[in-house]
Design a protein around this motif. Structure first.
Motif, PDB file in Angstrom:
ATOM      1  N   LYS A  93     -29.535  35.097 -18.149  1.00  0.00           N
ATOM      2  CA  LYS A  93     -30.587  34.494 -17.313  1.00  0.00           C
ATOM      3  C   LYS A  93     -30.740  35.224 -15.982  1.00  0.00           C
ATOM      4  N   GLY A  94     -29.966  36.283 -15.772  1.00  0.00           N
ATOM      5  CA  GLY A  94     -30.094  37.090 -14.557  1.00  0.00           C
ATOM      6  C   GLY A  94     -31.262  38.057 -14.698  1.00  0.00           C
ATOM      7  N   GLN A  95     -31.428  38.923 -13.715  1.00  0.00           N
ATOM      8  CA  GLN A  95     -32.565  39.870 -13.727  1.00  0.00           C
ATOM      9  C   GLN A  95     -32.529  40.786 -14.946  1.00  0.00           C
ATOM     10  N   LEU A  96     -31.376  41.424 -15.165  1.00  0.00           N
ATOM     11  CA  LEU A  96     -31.297  42.372 -16.271  1.00  0.00           C
ATOM     12  C   LEU A  96     -31.329  41.644 -17.616  1.00  0.00           C
ATOM     13  N   GLY A  97     -30.560  40.556 -17.701  1.00  0.00           N
ATOM     14  CA  GLY A  97     -30.521  39.789 -18.949  1.00  0.00           C
ATOM     15  C   GLY A  97     -31.910  39.298 -19.340  1.00  0.00           C
ATOM     16  N   ASP A 149     -25.686  32.466 -21.242  1.00  0.00           N
ATOM     17  CA  ASP A 149     -25.725  32.441 -19.779  1.00  0.00           C
ATOM     18  C   ASP A 149     -24.459  31.766 -19.259  1.00  0.00           C
ATOM     19  N   SER A 150     -24.419  31.536 -17.953  1.00  0.00           N
ATOM     20  CA  SER A 150     -23.173  31.023 -17.366  1.00  0.00           C
ATOM     21  C   SER A 150     -22.794  29.646 -17.912  1.00  0.00           C
ATOM     22  N   GLU A 151     -23.779  28.903 -18.431  1.00  0.00           N
ATOM     23  CA  GLU A 151     -23.461  27.578 -18.989  1.00  0.00           C
ATOM     24  C   GLU A 151     -22.996  27.674 -20.431  1.00  0.00           C
ATOM     25  N   LEU A 199     -21.837  30.496 -22.035  1.00  0.00           N
ATOM     26  CA  LEU A 199     -20.645  31.339 -22.167  1.00  0.00           C
ATOM     27  C   LEU A 199     -20.221  31.869 -20.796  1.00  0.00           C
ATOM     28  N   ASP A 200     -19.210  31.186 -20.252  1.00  0.00           N
ATOM     29  CA  ASP A 200     -18.647  31.621 -18.976  1.00  0.00           C
ATOM     30  C   ASP A 200     -17.670  32.753 -19.292  1.00  0.00           C
ATOM     31  N   ILE A 201     -17.996  33.953 -18.815  1.00  0.00           N
ATOM     32  CA  ILE A 201     -17.178  35.113 -19.215  1.00  0.00           C
ATOM     33  C   ILE A 201     -15.768  35.093 -18.611  1.00  0.00           C
ATOM     34  N   THR A 202     -15.526  34.172 -17.687  1.00  0.00           N
ATOM     35  CA  THR A 202     -14.162  34.071 -17.143  1.00  0.00           C
ATOM     36  C   THR A 202     -13.277  33.211 -18.051  1.00  0.00           C
ATOM     37  N   ALA A 227     -23.556  39.811 -17.043  1.00  0.00           N
ATOM     38  CA  ALA A 227     -23.039  38.766 -16.143  1.00  0.00           C
ATOM     39  C   ALA A 227     -22.250  39.413 -15.015  1.00  0.00           C
ATOM     40  N   ALA A 228     -22.481  38.928 -13.825  1.00  0.00           N
ATOM     41  CA  ALA A 228     -21.723  39.448 -12.686  1.00  0.00           C
ATOM     42  C   ALA A 228     -21.924  38.543 -11.483  1.00  0.00           C
ATOM     43  N   TYR A 229     -20.987  38.625 -10.569  1.00  0.00           N
ATOM     44  CA  TYR A 229     -21.144  38.005  -9.253  1.00  0.00           C
ATOM     45  C   TYR A 229     -21.837  39.069  -8.400  1.00  0.00           C
ATOM     46  N   THR A 230     -23.070  38.798  -7.945  1.00  0.00           N
ATOM     47  CA  THR A 230     -23.863  39.866  -7.311  1.00  0.00           C
ATOM     48  C   THR A 230     -24.209  39.608  -5.831  1.00  0.00           C
ATOM     49  N   ALA A 231     -23.643  38.536  -5.253  1.00  0.00           N
ATOM     50  CA  ALA A 231     -23.970  38.225  -3.850  1.00  0.00           C
ATOM     51  C   ALA A 231     -23.066  39.067  -2.936  1.00  0.00           C
ATOM     52  N   VAL A 251     -16.096  44.162  -0.756  1.00  0.00           N
ATOM     53  CA  VAL A 251     -15.394  43.390  -1.801  1.00  0.00           C
ATOM     54  C   VAL A 251     -16.128  43.502  -3.140  1.00  0.00           C
ATOM     55  N   TYR A 252     -17.456  43.370  -3.091  1.00  0.00           N
ATOM     56  CA  TYR A 252     -18.246  43.474  -4.318  1.00  0.00           C
ATOM     57  C   TYR A 252     -17.982  44.812  -5.012  1.00  0.00           C
ATOM     58  N   GLY A 253     -18.058  45.907  -4.254  1.00  0.00           N
ATOM     59  CA  GLY A 253     -17.829  47.244  -4.817  1.00  0.00           C
ATOM     60  C   GLY A 253     -16.419  47.386  -5.375  1.00  0.00           C
ATOM     61  N   SER A 280     -14.517  44.978  -6.491  1.00  0.00           N
ATOM     62  CA  SER A 280     -14.377  44.150  -7.704  1.00  0.00           C
ATOM     63  C   SER A 280     -15.045  44.837  -8.896  1.00  0.00           C
ATOM     64  N   LYS A 281     -16.180  45.469  -8.656  1.00  0.00           N
ATOM     65  CA  LYS A 281     -16.893  46.150  -9.753  1.00  0.00           C
ATOM     66  C   LYS A 281     -16.115  47.388 -10.217  1.00  0.00           C
ATOM     67  N   LEU A 282     -15.475  48.070  -9.277  1.00  0.00           N
ATOM     68  CA  LEU A 282     -14.675  49.242  -9.664  1.00  0.00           C
ATOM     69  C   LEU A 282     -13.480  48.795 -10.511  1.00  0.00           C
ATOM     70  N   ARG A 293     -23.968  52.577 -14.476  1.00  0.00           N
ATOM     71  CA  ARG A 293     -24.060  52.258 -13.037  1.00  0.00           C
ATOM     72  C   ARG A 293     -25.524  52.309 -12.614  1.00  0.00           C
ATOM     73  N   THR A 294     -25.939  51.272 -11.899  1.00  0.00           N
ATOM     74  CA  THR A 294     -27.324  51.217 -11.459  1.00  0.00           C
ATOM     75  C   THR A 294     -27.385  50.827  -9.987  1.00  0.00           C
ATOM     76  N   SER A 295     -28.588  50.792  -9.421  1.00  0.00           N
ATOM     77  CA  SER A 295     -28.691  50.531  -7.978  1.00  0.00           C
ATOM     78  C   SER A 295     -29.984  49.794  -7.630  1.00  0.00           C
ATOM     79  N   TRP A 296     -29.933  49.012  -6.592  1.00  0.00           N
ATOM     80  CA  TRP A 296     -31.108  48.361  -5.977  1.00  0.00           C
ATOM     81  C   TRP A 296     -32.026  47.754  -7.056  1.00  0.00           C
ATOM     82  N   VAL A 297     -31.484  46.856  -7.856  1.00  0.00           N
ATOM     83  CA  VAL A 297     -32.224  46.305  -8.996  1.00  0.00           C
ATOM     84  C   VAL A 297     -33.229  45.237  -8.542  1.00  0.00           C
ATOM     85  N   TYR A 298     -34.436  45.315  -9.068  1.00  0.00           N
ATOM     86  CA  TYR A 298     -35.451  44.289  -8.799  1.00  0.00           C
ATOM     87  C   TYR A 298     -36.213  44.007 -10.087  1.00  0.00           C
TER      88      TYR A 298
HETATM   89  N1  LIG Z   1     -28.974  43.356  -8.348  1.00  0.00           N
HETATM   90  C1  LIG Z   1     -28.711  44.587  -7.913  1.00  0.00           C
HETATM   91  O1  LIG Z   1     -29.298  45.080  -6.943  1.00  0.00           O
HETATM   92  C2  LIG Z   1     -27.657  45.413  -8.615  1.00  0.00           C
HETATM   93  C3  LIG Z   1     -27.361  46.689  -8.112  1.00  0.00           C
HETATM   94  C4  LIG Z   1     -26.411  47.460  -8.771  1.00  0.00           C
HETATM   95  C5  LIG Z   1     -25.768  46.960  -9.885  1.00  0.00           C
HETATM   96  N2  LIG Z   1     -26.056  45.718 -10.334  1.00  0.00           N
HETATM   97  C6  LIG Z   1     -25.345  45.218 -11.509  1.00  0.00           C
HETATM   98  O2  LIG Z   1     -26.283  45.015 -12.545  1.00  0.00           O
HETATM   99  C7  LIG Z   1     -25.870  43.928 -13.377  1.00  0.00           C
HETATM  100  C8  LIG Z   1     -27.020  42.950 -13.533  1.00  0.00           C
HETATM  101  O3  LIG Z   1     -27.388  42.502 -12.246  1.00  0.00           O
HETATM  102  P1  LIG Z   1     -28.569  41.458 -12.023  1.00  0.00           P
HETATM  103  O4  LIG Z   1     -29.345  41.927 -10.852  1.00  0.00           O
HETATM  104  O5  LIG Z   1     -29.257  41.165 -13.303  1.00  0.00           O
HETATM  105  O6  LIG Z   1     -27.712  40.203 -11.557  1.00  0.00           O
HETATM  106  P2  LIG Z   1     -28.157  38.678 -11.394  1.00  0.00           P
HETATM  107  O7  LIG Z   1     -29.626  38.555 -11.446  1.00  0.00           O
HETATM  108  O8  LIG Z   1     -27.404  38.159 -10.225  1.00  0.00           O
HETATM  109  O9  LIG Z   1     -27.590  38.032 -12.731  1.00  0.00           O
HETATM  110  C9  LIG Z   1     -26.237  37.888 -12.971  1.00  0.00           C
HETATM  111  C10 LIG Z   1     -26.101  36.757 -13.961  1.00  0.00           C
HETATM  112  O10 LIG Z   1     -24.707  36.629 -14.254  1.00  0.00           O
HETATM  113  C11 LIG Z   1     -24.449  35.254 -14.401  1.00  0.00           C
HETATM  114  N3  LIG Z   1     -23.026  34.998 -14.211  1.00  0.00           N
HETATM  115  C12 LIG Z   1     -22.311  35.046 -13.070  1.00  0.00           C
HETATM  116  N4  LIG Z   1     -21.029  34.726 -13.316  1.00  0.00           N
HETATM  117  C13 LIG Z   1     -20.950  34.468 -14.644  1.00  0.00           C
HETATM  118  C14 LIG Z   1     -19.903  34.061 -15.515  1.00  0.00           C
HETATM  119  N5  LIG Z   1     -18.673  33.847 -15.055  1.00  0.00           N
HETATM  120  N6  LIG Z   1     -20.169  33.902 -16.827  1.00  0.00           N
HETATM  121  C15 LIG Z   1     -21.415  34.093 -17.318  1.00  0.00           C
HETATM  122  N7  LIG Z   1     -22.462  34.455 -16.542  1.00  0.00           N
HETATM  123  C16 LIG Z   1     -22.219  34.629 -15.220  1.00  0.00           C
HETATM  124  C17 LIG Z   1     -25.309  34.575 -13.361  1.00  0.00           C
HETATM  125  O11 LIG Z   1     -25.509  33.240 -13.738  1.00  0.00           O
HETATM  126  P3  LIG Z   1     -25.595  32.068 -12.614  1.00  0.00           P
HETATM  127  O12 LIG Z   1     -26.757  32.449 -11.752  1.00  0.00           O
HETATM  128  O13 LIG Z   1     -25.787  30.865 -13.421  1.00  0.00           O
HETATM  129  O14 LIG Z   1     -24.286  32.141 -11.879  1.00  0.00           O
HETATM  130  C18 LIG Z   1     -26.585  35.410 -13.435  1.00  0.00           C
HETATM  131  O15 LIG Z   1     -27.506  34.852 -14.335  1.00  0.00           O
HETATM  132  C19 LIG Z   1     -24.608  43.370 -12.714  1.00  0.00           C
HETATM  133  O16 LIG Z   1     -23.486  43.910 -13.338  1.00  0.00           O
HETATM  134  C20 LIG Z   1     -24.682  43.882 -11.301  1.00  0.00           C
HETATM  135  O17 LIG Z   1     -23.395  44.025 -10.727  1.00  0.00           O
HETATM  136  C21 LIG Z   1     -27.005  44.940  -9.734  1.00  0.00           C
END
Ligand SMILES: NC(=O)c1ccc[n+]([C@@H]2O[C@H](COP(=O)([O-])OP(=O)(O)OC[C@H]3O[C@@H](n4cnc5c(N)ncnc54)[C@H](OP(=O)(O)O)[C@@H]3O)[C@@H](O)[C@H]2O)c1
Length: 283
Positions: free
Chosen positions: A10-14, A33-35, A37-40, A61-65, A126-128, A130-132, A149-154
């Motif tokens: 349910k995130g941007q890429l998904g 999605d996080s509800e 299938l919680d990947i943790t 799935a990722a923590y992206t804040a 911290v984000y970087g 954790s991702k590494l 690896r990607t960047s500045w996703v919209y």
């Molecule tokens: N956005 C960027 O600018 C950017 C830049 C470089 C790399 N990336 C990488 O690209 C990938 C996709 O990013 P995105 O922009 O699509 O991110 P996003 O929109 O923040 O989506 C991430 C999704 O992961 C879900 N999620 C978080 N914790 C989870 C868990 N424990 N189990 C299952 N789902 C979980 C979130 O669900 P909830 O909202 O319900 O928590 C959210 O739907 C990530 O790996 C990110 O690190 C993103």
């Protein structure tokens, strides 16, 4: 038919992957999605893999804040590192190819050229970090993996820079935007196409790939283009990173070199402005 598990769907890429493959009927997708299938949750992951023989797992799935991660450090590591360890171990056990998404923020930004796949990571926040750590788990447990690896996703989904600028641009006469951090924007739809191409070509050239749209711009340039393309009447003003109080440090240069991805695709990736125009049209 190949079975493909998509996490964080349910995130941007998904969401972009879901939109892209809608009605294609080429593969059997399980979108979670996080509800659902919680990947943790190791037990839930294990059960999912017991029920279906997945050929691929695409981990969106990722923590992206990025700023909040400086405070919610534990949660960030849990989602971006520990959960990836679980996924990597499970994929290894079930001979499933893991396509894991990582970030330009694993680099420190001190290089004067675009980063290539073999450049030394050195995250600033911290984000970087954790991702590494997540990347390292993938490499430790698996041979059959792609780290993209990607960047500045919209995209038209969720929260992102493009939507924020459009919203603030409607509300304010002037916006201050950082002009001394450079990167390459990535339209999630283009990234989704690259990921599906990895599956489609049945590629066995495993390893790390950098994918973004083509171009090298600052957040200020990006904001100006967003405003121009949407005919909003606001003024974008440049501001230095040091004058913008963000919690997390960010690399000055996080432009990634996409030659390897372009060679794989056998065509150039789209220019950032071309893709931005497409997204704004949809919004
Ligand atoms: N956005 C960027 O600018 C950017 C830049 C470089 C790399 N990336 C990488 O690209 C990938 C996709 O990013 P995105 O922009 O699509 O991110 P996003 O929109 O923040 O989506 C991430 C999704 O992961 C879900 N999620 C978080 N914790 C989870 C868990 N424990 N189990 C299952 N789902 C979980 C979130 O669900 P909830 O909202 O319900 O928590 C959210 O739907 C990530 O790996 C990110 O690190 C993103």
């Amino acid at each position: 038919m190949k079975n493909i598990l998509v996490t964080g769907a349910k995130g941007q890429l998904g969401s972009s992957i879901q939109e892209l493959v809608k009605g294609l009927g080429l593969y059997q997708f399980v979108f979670t999605d996080s509800e659902t299938l919680d990947i943790t949750n190791e037990k839930d992951i294990s059960n999912f893999f017991k029920e279906t023989n997945f050929d691929y797992c695409i981990n969106c799935a990722a923590y992206t804040a990025v700023d909040r991660a400086e405070i919610e450090t534990e949660l960030c590591y849990k989602s971006n590192a520990e959960a990836v360890q679980i996924l990597a171990k499970t994929c290894a056990k079930h001979s499933c190819i893991l396509i894991h998404i990582s970030t330009d923020f694993i680099f420190d930004g001190k290089k004067n050229e675009p980063y290539i796949e073999t450049d030394q990571p050195n995250p600033l926040n911290v984000y970087g970090l954790s991702k590494l750590k997540g990347e390292n788990y993938v490499k430790e447990y698996l041979d059959s993996y792609f780290i993209v690896r990607t960047s500045w996703v919209y995209s038209e989904y969720g929260n992102n820079f493009v939507k924020t600028i459009l919203k603030l641009g409607e509300q304010m006469e002037r916006l201050n935007v950082i002009s001394d951090q450079y990167g390459s924007p990535t339209y999630a739809k283009d990234l989704a196409e690259f990921i599906i191409a990895l599956v489609h070509k049945d590629s066995k050239d495993f390893g790390i790939y950098h994918f973004s749209n083509r171009g090298n711009i600052s957040w200020y340039d990006f904001a100006k283009a967003i405003i121009e393309l949407s005919n909003i009447n606001t003024t974008i003003l440049p501001i230095a990173s040091k004058d913008y109080k963000a919690k997390a440090l960010r690399p000055k240069n996080s432009v990634i070199n996409t030659d390897k991805a372009q060679n794989f695709l056998e065509k150039p990736v789209k220019n950032w402005k071309q893709s931005l125009a497409k997204c704004i049209e949809k919004l």
